[in-house]
Design an enzyme around this catalytic site. Structure first.
Site, PDB file in Angstrom:
ATOM      1  N   HIS A   7       0.824  -1.211   0.000  1.00  0.00           N
ATOM      2  CA  HIS A   7       0.000   0.000   0.000  1.00  0.00           C
ATOM      3  C   HIS A   7       0.856   1.258   0.000  1.00  0.00           C
ATOM      4  CE1 HIS A   7      -3.984  -1.890   0.886  1.00  0.00           C
ATOM      5  NE2 HIS A   7      -3.167  -2.884   1.160  1.00  0.00           N
ATOM      6  N   ARG A   8       2.150   1.090   0.309  1.00  0.00           N
ATOM      7  CA  ARG A   8       3.040   2.253   0.260  1.00  0.00           C
ATOM      8  C   ARG A   8       3.170   2.771  -1.164  1.00  0.00           C
ATOM      9  NH1 ARG A   8       6.609  -0.310   4.095  1.00  0.00           N
ATOM     10  NH2 ARG A   8       5.967   0.450   6.130  1.00  0.00           N
ATOM     11  N   ALA A   9       2.902   1.886  -2.158  1.00  0.00           N
ATOM     12  CA  ALA A   9       3.059   2.288  -3.562  1.00  0.00           C
ATOM     13  C   ALA A   9       2.150   3.465  -3.878  1.00  0.00           C
ATOM     14  CB  ALA A   9       2.765   1.107  -4.474  1.00  0.00           C
TER      15      ALA A   9
END
Ligand SMILES: [Zn+2]
Length: 411
Positions: free
Chosen positions: A339-341
């Protein structure tokens, strides 16, 4: 001694090494304030540098504004300064391509922010959110007396040297005090000094595992605790991580790779005119660092003002709904799980718009930052893992149905 360095000539074509996502539809560089900030001012050609002073160049970083080409690297670093939420920058490329020079040069552009005056990094907001327990006893007393526990100071670029020991990184017993005064004192480590600053690690892929673990721990928690015998201290450690690495010298552990929001591949410049400009500038810088830095003083000052303006605009910049939807589809189509993307990509797009003095981040902003935020995030292993896991789940479910059926038959 008359020993002047004079560089003249045509301005090299700065578009040579611009990646496609930083170009507009017509193939020209996107007309943006960020681009003007990075390119418009760096066209300076004539340098008259008296050559008598042999300064200690490492204490006087080469100016960020004197860097040539490498637009993506400079963009990524500026985005990280404007918006610490992008989660740092990893520069990947061969030696001698200016990665460390660019990172160190950033210190010219770092903004003023309220910094804690306390060694534990206590901030007024810790007191507001958690009450007296959120800060150390001394800071709690100060705040209750109405005294300030912060001062306005420039964000610092803290460097973590490759030969650092764990005690240097997290802090430990001061051996000099222990021997000379026969008492135990804990020193704060590099990670504590990095609180609310930038932490730069050259050759980040060559760090020892225990140091990587300490950095990951601090980065995940925003603080860390050191225990030495009966002594124990917790330090704040919220930093923007900037790392560089040469992929020829070993890979980076996936856990630390995931900690870097933006990833930039840095190549040598392709344009001979740009390479000559780099040569001329570095020669002038070595001949007289102070005079060279003065040559770029005005550009540096204007750029740091732009950074401050962008930082103050950032909280009011919103991401357009179509850009958000497109970004999520991109992540999904690329089979990226972290989800950091998208978090990094959206925060970088907002920073890009803020530098451009706009309050809405658009699809164009997203396009400019997407490769930096999304590259090197796919994992063949994870893909295979999920596929084989799905197979196993179906096997369990099938077996369950069969056994349940048999049990049913028996009843
Ligand atoms: Zn404190």
């Amino acid at each position: 001694m008359e020993n002047e360095i004079e560089a003249t000539g045509e301005t090299p074509d700065d578009q040579v090494d611009i990646p496609a996502h930083l170009l507009a539809g017509d193939g020209q560089p996107r007309s943006s304030m960020l681009l003007r900030l990075l390119e418009g001012r760096s066209a300076k050609q004539v340098l008259k540098i008296p050559g008598e002073e042999l300064g200690l160049a490492e204490h006087l970083p080469y100016p960020f504004m004197a860097l040539v080409g490498q637009l993506e690297m400079r963009t990524a670093l500026l985005l990280a300064v404007v918006n610490p939420n992008v989660g740092g920058v990893l520069l990947v490329g061969p030696r001698g391509t200016g990665k460390t020079t660019a990172a160190r040069g950033l210190s010219d552009l770092l903004p003023l922010i309220p910094q804690s005056v306390c060694m534990y990094g206590c901030m007024p907001e810790d007191y507001e959110s958690e009450g007296p327990d959120g800060v150390c006893a001394e800071c709690a007393a100060k705040l209750e007396r109405g005294e300030s526990i912060t001062r306005l100071a420039s964000v610092q670029l803290i460097e973590l040297p490759l030969n650092a020991r764990l005690d240097d990184v997290i802090g430990g017993i001061n051996e000099r005090v222990a021997i000379q005064q026969n008492r135990v004192r804990l020193d704060r480590g590099i990670l504590s000094h990095a609180d609310r600053n930038m932490l730069y690690i050259d050759e980040v892929n060559l760090l020892g595992d225990e140091i990587v673990d300490a950095i990951l721990d601090a980065a995940a928690q925003g603080q860390y605790t050191v225990r030495r015998g009966p002594m124990r201290a917790t330090y704040r450690s919220r930093f923007v991580l900037v790392g560089s690495m040469n992929p020829e010298e070993g890979h980076l552990r996936p856990q630390i790779m995931d900690r870097f929001g933006l990833r930039v591949t840095v190549n040598g410049l392709a344009d001979p005119a740009q390479r000559i400009l780099v040569y001329d500038r570095i020669r002038a810088y070595y001949a007289n660092p102070r005079a060279f830095i003065r040559t770029f003083e005005e550009e540096t000052h204007l750029a740091s003002e732009d950074v401050s303006i962008a930082r103050s605009l950032l909280p009011s910049v919103a991401l357009a709904p179509d850009a958000q939807a497109l970004g999520l589809r991109l992540v999904q189509e690329l089979s990226i799980h972290s989800h950091r993307a998208e978090f990094t990509m959206f925060e970088a797009a907002r920073a890009y718009a803020a530098i451009d003095a706009r309050e809405e981040a658009t699809v164009d902003d997203l396009r400019a930052v997407a490769p930096m935020a999304l590259r090197m995030r796919r994992s063949e292993f994870i893909e295979q893992f999920f596929i084989s896991q799905q197979g196993e789940d179906m096997e369990i479910d099938g077996l369950f149905a069969r056994l349940h059926g048999e049990a049913g038959d028996g009843a």
